[in-house]
Design an enzyme around this catalytic site. Structure first.
Site, short mmCIF file in Angstrom:
data_model
loop_
_atom_site.label_atom_id
_atom_site.label_comp_id
_atom_site.label_asym_id
_atom_site.label_seq_id
_atom_site.Cartn_x
_atom_site.Cartn_y
_atom_site.Cartn_z
N SER A 104 103.90 55.16 33.42
CA SER A 104 103.92 53.71 33.27
C SER A 104 103.41 53.27 31.91
CB SER A 104 103.12 53.09 34.42
OG SER A 104 103.28 51.70 34.48
N ASP A 246 106.66 47.68 30.05
CA ASP A 246 105.84 48.87 29.83
C ASP A 246 106.74 50.09 29.86
OD1 ASP A 246 106.41 48.63 32.52
OD2 ASP A 246 104.51 49.48 33.20
#
EC number: 5.4.2.10
Length: 452
Positions: A104, A246
């Site tokens: 992530s 992200d």
């Protein structure tokens, strides 16, 4: 690593904490556990496997695919796609397992393994616990049951996943984006191709930054955790708004035309009003977390929308949404879940819906986001401490009590251990930013001293 599964899968430094052996073993264990749980229902199981562009994802993907195929699972390898794309394709293709390799928003040396169950939903805690138990049993000597011959899984590249996911995104938009100029910061991550393609197909004029992943530069000074480049680009190009993702694109933060940040709470506020207007906000309720800004709660109450708050983590937001049938939820960090169209946070979908609201109303993003006033909120990360004792330390508890007394009714304090990193997050909210900073600094010092 302690307990392997955190709040968002298994994560750690690739090839140190998260090794090929661990990724392979977890994949085999997941196949066995889901088979025992009746997920496969007697048919030959299929898995969708995707990854973000991290260099380590290449060998970890190979390990996961090998583990699944060795357990008799057919694998559809979709390559570099966002986490929500893997979740969507798992459901759309009727697959039994989805696996995403990503850490992530974490820096490049890290990587992670996330599992999805049939339908593209994150695994329940009890299934994760069972996978970990089965993995440990095998690691300490208990043999696997292994298929042979035609029983082993087959591996196929599924290049169609890209177009199928983009078509899904475009298909759920309430209106086109013609006339909008949008800057997209892709964090050199998993959405570097998907997000620009989707915005362009929807009619927007697109400028991209952070869209040249080389396996090493993911989240490096860009994306939703580093907004400076996006702020500057939006102003430079005279864009209507900017969108930041992200590394695995399950988050979305935004920037208005003046370069000012629009966070997850503000995005939720804008979408909540849009969905209520369209009759899609079931129960006139939005789900947030205990980290939601007090200004968000005040704004929703003023607009006649109820806010339900959960523990921090999009999985807990999702659990509440599914249990009560709510349509919209998310986190201040930019995880936004629109449950009618996604089973997890989807940064590209969120950005598209936000831009669609701007296009439909003819109002600026700044004006739309102005529905709520953010109260000053300071977040301090305290690293290298024993986060397991944050709620049991008497010294920390006394400091929190003192801080709450000092803030009174105009602020609040929240201390929580990170679910993915060895640190404690100290959040202080107050009517005055200087007071919030001072109290947060004092609490951070106590946490470091007491738990370090």
């Amino acid at each position: 690593m302690g307990r392997l599964f955190g709040t968002d899968g298994v994560r750690g430094v690739a090839n140190a904490d998260l090794t090929a052996e661990l990724a392979l073993g977890l994949s085999v264990a997941a196949a066995h556990v889901l088979a025992e749980a009746g997920t496969f229902e007697g048919h030959r199981p299929t898995a969708v496997v995707g990854r973000d562009p991290r260099a380590s994802g290449e060998f970890l993907e190979a390990a996961v695919v090998a583990g699944l195929a060795s357990a008799g699972v057919d694998v559809l390898r979709v390559g570099v796609l966002p986490t929500p794309a893997v979740a969507y394709l798992t459901g759309a293709l009727g697959a039994d397992i989805g696996v995403m390799l990503s850490a992530s928003h974490n820096a490049m040396p890290d990587n992670g393994v996330k599992f999805f169950a049939r339908g593209g939903h994150k695994l329940a805690d009890e299934l994760e616990d069972r996978i970990e138990t089965v993995y440990e049993q095998h690691r300490t000597g208990e043999p696997w049951s292994r298929p042979t011959g035609a029983g082993v899984g087959r591996v196929t590249d599924y290049a169609e996943g890209f177009d199928r996911y983009v078509a899904h995104l475009i298909g759920v938009l309430p209106n086109r984006l013609d006339g909008l100029k949008v800057v997209l910061d892709e964090a050199h991550g998993a959405a570097a191709r998907v997000s620009p393609e989707a915005f362009a197909r929807a009619g927007a004029e697109v400028v991209t930054i952070g869209a040249e992943p080389d396996g090493l530069n993911i989240n490096d000074g860009c994306g939703s955790t580093h907004l400076a480049l996006l702020r500057a680009a939006v102003v430079e190009h005279g864009a209507d708004l900017g969108i930041a993702h992200d590394g695995d694109a399950d988050r979305c933060l935004a920037v208005d035309a003046a370069g000012e940040e629009v966070d997850g709470d503000q995005i939720l506020a804008v979408l909540a009003l849009a969905m209520r207007e369209a009759g899609q906000l079931r129960g006139d309720t939005v789900v947030g977390t205990v980290m939601s800004n007090l200004g968000f709660k005040i704004a929703m109450e003023r607009e006649g929308i109820r806010l339900v708050q959960t523990a921090v983590g999009d999985r807990y937001v999702l659990e509440s949404m599914k249990a009560e049938g709510y349509a919209l939820g998310g986190e201040q960090s930019g995880h936004v879940i629109v449950l009618d169209h996604a089973t997890t946070g989807d940064g590209t979908l969120t950005g598209l819906m936000l831009a669609a609201r701007v296009a439909a109303t003819g109002r600026s993003l700044a004006e739309l986001a102005g529905v709520m006033e953010r109260l000053p909120q300071v977040l301090v990360n305290v690293p290298d401490v024993d986060k397991s004792r944050v709620h049991t330390s008497q010294e920390v508890s006394a400091a929190v009590t003192q801080a709450e007394h000092e803030l009174g009714a105009t602020g609040r304090v929240l201390l929580r251990p990170s679910g993915t990193e060895p640190l404690v997050r100290v959040m202080v909210e107050a009517a005055d930013i200087e007071q919030a900073r001072a109290v947060a600094g004092q609490l951070a010092d106590v946490v470091k001293s007491a738990l370090g």
